[in-house]
Design an enzyme around this catalytic site. Structure first.
Site, PDB file in Angstrom:
ATOM      1  N   GLY A  69       0.813  -1.211   0.000  1.00 18.62           N
ATOM      2  CA  GLY A  69       0.000   0.000   0.000  1.00 18.62           C
ATOM      3  C   GLY A  69       0.848   1.263   0.000  1.00 18.62           C
ATOM      4  N   SER A  70       1.923   1.251   0.773  1.00 22.61           N
ATOM      5  CA  SER A  70       2.760   2.455   0.878  1.00 22.61           C
ATOM      6  C   SER A  70       3.344   2.830  -0.478  1.00 22.61           C
ATOM      7  CB  SER A  70       3.901   2.232   1.878  1.00 22.61           C
ATOM      8  OG  SER A  70       3.382   1.936   3.149  1.00 22.61           O
ATOM      9  N   ASN A 150      -7.833   3.937   8.802  1.00 21.94           N
ATOM     10  CA  ASN A 150      -7.299   2.759   9.464  1.00 21.94           C
ATOM     11  C   ASN A 150      -7.407   2.816  10.983  1.00 21.94           C
ATOM     12  OD1 ASN A 150      -5.353   4.817   8.543  1.00 21.94           O
ATOM     13  ND2 ASN A 150      -3.915   3.738   9.848  1.00 21.94           N
ATOM     14  N   GLN A 178      -7.780  -0.065   3.536  1.00 19.80           N
ATOM     15  CA  GLN A 178      -8.668  -0.631   4.563  1.00 19.80           C
ATOM     16  C   GLN A 178     -10.040  -0.999   4.001  1.00 19.80           C
ATOM     17  OE1 GLN A 178      -8.047  -1.377   7.805  1.00 19.80           O
ATOM     18  NE2 GLN A 178      -5.949  -0.630   7.769  1.00 19.80           N
ATOM     19  N   SER A 198      -3.445  -3.138  -0.515  1.00 18.50           N
ATOM     20  CA  SER A 198      -2.357  -3.919   0.061  1.00 18.50           C
ATOM     21  C   SER A 198      -2.829  -5.325   0.416  1.00 18.50           C
ATOM     22  CB  SER A 198      -1.846  -3.208   1.315  1.00 18.50           C
ATOM     23  OG  SER A 198      -0.944  -4.037   2.009  1.00 18.50           O
ATOM     24  N   GLY A 199      -2.041  -6.324   0.028  1.00 16.63           N
ATOM     25  CA  GLY A 199      -2.429  -7.724   0.221  1.00 16.63           C
ATOM     26  C   GLY A 199      -2.651  -8.134   1.671  1.00 16.63           C
ATOM     27  N   HIS A 200      -1.806  -7.621   2.582  1.00 17.22           N
ATOM     28  CA  HIS A 200      -1.870  -8.159   3.946  1.00 17.22           C
ATOM     29  C   HIS A 200      -3.026  -7.595   4.775  1.00 17.22           C
ATOM     30  CE1 HIS A 200       0.149  -4.927   6.493  1.00 17.22           C
ATOM     31  NE2 HIS A 200       0.524  -4.524   5.304  1.00 17.22           N
ATOM     32  N   THR A 236      11.981  -7.836 -10.997  1.00 15.52           N
ATOM     33  CA  THR A 236      11.316  -9.118 -11.266  1.00 15.52           C
ATOM     34  C   THR A 236      10.126  -9.274 -10.319  1.00 15.52           C
ATOM     35  OG1 THR A 236      13.436 -10.002 -11.939  1.00 15.52           O
ATOM     36  CG2 THR A 236      11.707 -11.607 -11.440  1.00 15.52           C
ATOM     37  N   CYS A 323       2.144   2.468  13.377  1.00 18.35           N
ATOM     38  CA  CYS A 323       3.262   3.334  13.005  1.00 18.35           C
ATOM     39  C   CYS A 323       3.483   4.416  14.053  1.00 18.35           C
ATOM     40  CB  CYS A 323       2.995   3.979  11.649  1.00 18.35           C
ATOM     41  SG  CYS A 323       2.092   2.933  10.532  1.00 18.35           S
TER      42      CYS A 323
HETATM   43  C1  LIG Z   1      -1.604  -0.600   6.069  1.00 17.52           C
HETATM   44  C2  LIG Z   1      -1.941   0.644   5.366  1.00 17.52           C
HETATM   45  C3  LIG Z   1      -1.079   1.202   4.413  1.00 17.52           C
HETATM   46  C4  LIG Z   1       0.280   0.629   4.127  1.00 17.52           C
HETATM   47  O1  LIG Z   1       0.230  -0.576   3.420  1.00 17.52           O
HETATM   48  P1  LIG Z   1       1.566  -1.486   3.377  1.00 17.52           P
HETATM   49  O2  LIG Z   1       1.214  -2.599   2.441  1.00 17.52           O
HETATM   50  O3  LIG Z   1       1.795  -1.963   4.772  1.00 17.52           O
HETATM   51  O4  LIG Z   1       2.656  -0.634   2.854  1.00 17.52           O
HETATM   52  C5  LIG Z   1      -1.479   2.341   3.754  1.00 17.52           C
HETATM   53  N1  LIG Z   1      -2.661   2.912   4.012  1.00 17.52           N
HETATM   54  C6  LIG Z   1      -3.527   2.407   4.913  1.00 17.52           C
HETATM   55  C7  LIG Z   1      -4.828   3.071   5.142  1.00 17.52           C
HETATM   56  C8  LIG Z   1      -3.187   1.265   5.632  1.00 17.52           C
HETATM   57  O5  LIG Z   1      -4.028   0.775   6.544  1.00 17.52           O
END
Ligand SMILES: *Cc1c(COP(=O)(O)O)cnc(C)c1O
Length: 394
Positions: A69-70, A150, A178, A198-200, A236, A323
């Protein structure tokens, strides 16, 4: 153990783990190689692109895989800034309660001469589309506003904000990290030009995400090198991670409606229970809220102590965002919605998952109530509040 920190990260789903393991075993060729083994990786990559695109209503050509996401936030914002610069437009509109991936990128642009305007967030954490309309100028090159927050879970009127931007012909980016797979998101219906995910945050792996950029938007590279991702993101590709992310997204999006209905019920049960603690307040909007998000302030205590004692009781939660914990400043999100420092310090975020049971929900309510009472027992601020030396805010 009760995991209530899904806004920080989620556990990978069984299907995502299986996909990832299988790909690592069987599909380790370089997608840029021309022999069959490489081409098999390429196929996985393009299938993942189709799957991701279809969940958000995009075309596969509009999806760029990133490291998360970042990175997607950085690339979207810096690309819009580069386009703006070409046309002499250096005004960017955002809000004070964005994720740091957005805020810190904007700070960098400010040092380069851009004018950054952060809109005031209402007490419930909502932005009014009319605020956006009023702020847009001739030289505005980007509006970036997150889909769902978030920390306090507030869901913005993205479709209406997007419509304003379309009308005024200004690029609109949303950090939807989110929101994706938790609430409905459709880039066409929601008038979105660029979107980060973001995948996680939806049971996929860490270190992989994607940027959606509407056809015709020219992205700038953050990473130079080979011609991967249509020359916009060199390196890659993380084939197993991307395949597993697509698997997790398809799975989570498929169960979204059912999960959201159940989680909202558990969320509201938690909110009702925690509201009964004296001198407490819910942060964010009760209605326009992510299904899994509960965020409270309790007067007279420290969020960190609360977290540690909850951890002893087997409850994993958070105070502000991952963070910001580790720094002494209270959450910038809570300050943005008008909470004063003292109150913001006593915050608790519970971000529940779809697996939570009713019994666990009640156990959380009981535990938080006990711990808050216990901490107030020897808090000097609470003593001052009780003796009238200090006035209650909540
Ligand atoms: C977790 C999060 C991110 C960052 O995503 P990463 O994959 O950890 O870099 C960015 N924006 C929001 C709103 C998030 O909750």
């Amino acid at each position: 153990m009760i995991y209530a920190d899904n806004a920080a990260t989620t556990r990978m789903s069984e299907a995502a783990i299986q996909t990832m393991t299988a790909l690592m075993n069987d599909c380790w060729g370089n997608p840029s190689s021309l022999y069959m083994h490489g081409q098999k990786s390429k196929e996985i990559l393009e299938k993942a692109r189709e799957d991701v695109a279809s969940v958000i209503g995009a075309s596969p050509r509009e999806i760029y895989f990133t490291s998360g996401g970042s990175e997607a936030d950085n690339q979207a914002i810096l690309s819009a800034a580069a386009l703006g610069l070409k046309n002499g437009k250096k005004h960017i509109i955002s809000t004070a309660f964005e994720h740091h991936a957005v805020l810190h990128t904007l700070e960098k642009l400010k040092k380069l001469g851009f004018e950054i305007e952060l809109l005031d967030v209402h007490e419930n954490g909502l932005i009014d589309p009319s605020q956006v309309e009023a702020a847009i100028r001739e030289d505005t090159c980007l509006v970036t506003i997150m889909f769902a927050n978030n920390e306090i879970g507030t869901i913005q009127p993205i479709r209406e904000i997007g419509a304003v931007c379309r009308k005024k012909n200004v690029l609109f980016h949303t950090d939807a990290v989110q929101a994706i797979a938790h609430i409905p998101v459709n880039v066409v219906e929601d008038n979105i030009d660029m979107l980060s995910a973001s995948g996680h945050k939806f049971h996929g792996p860490k270190g992989v995400g994607f940027l959606y950029a509407r056809k015709g938007i020219r992205l700038s590279n953050l990473i130079e090198g080979g011609a991967q991702e249509k020359g916009k993101r060199a390196g890659t590709e993380n084939v197993p991670g991307i395949g597993a992310m697509a698997e997790a997204l398809t799975e989570s999006a498929g169960k979204m409606e059912e999960n959201a209905a159940y989680m909202s019920k558990m969320r509201d049960r938690l909110i009702e229970g925690l509201k009964k603690i004296p001198h407490s307040a819910l942060n964010g909007d009760p209605v326009h809220r992510l299904p899994g998000n509960v965020n409270f302030c309790f007067e007279g205590i420290e969020g960190e102590s609360l977290l540690l004692l909850l951890d002893d009781k087997g409850i994993q939660a958070s105070s502000g965002s991952a963070c910001t914990s580790g720094s002494l400043d209270p959450s910038h999100v809570l300050l943005a919605i008008g909470r004063v420092h003292d109150v913001a310090h006593g915050s608790l975020r519970l971000s529940i998952g779809e697996g939570i049971t009713e019994e666990e929900t009640d156990y959380i309510i009981r535990s938080v109530t006990e711990v808050v009472e216990y901490l107030r027992g020897f808090s000097p601020i609470w003593r001052d509040l009780m003796s009238g030396k200090k006035e209650f805010i909540l």
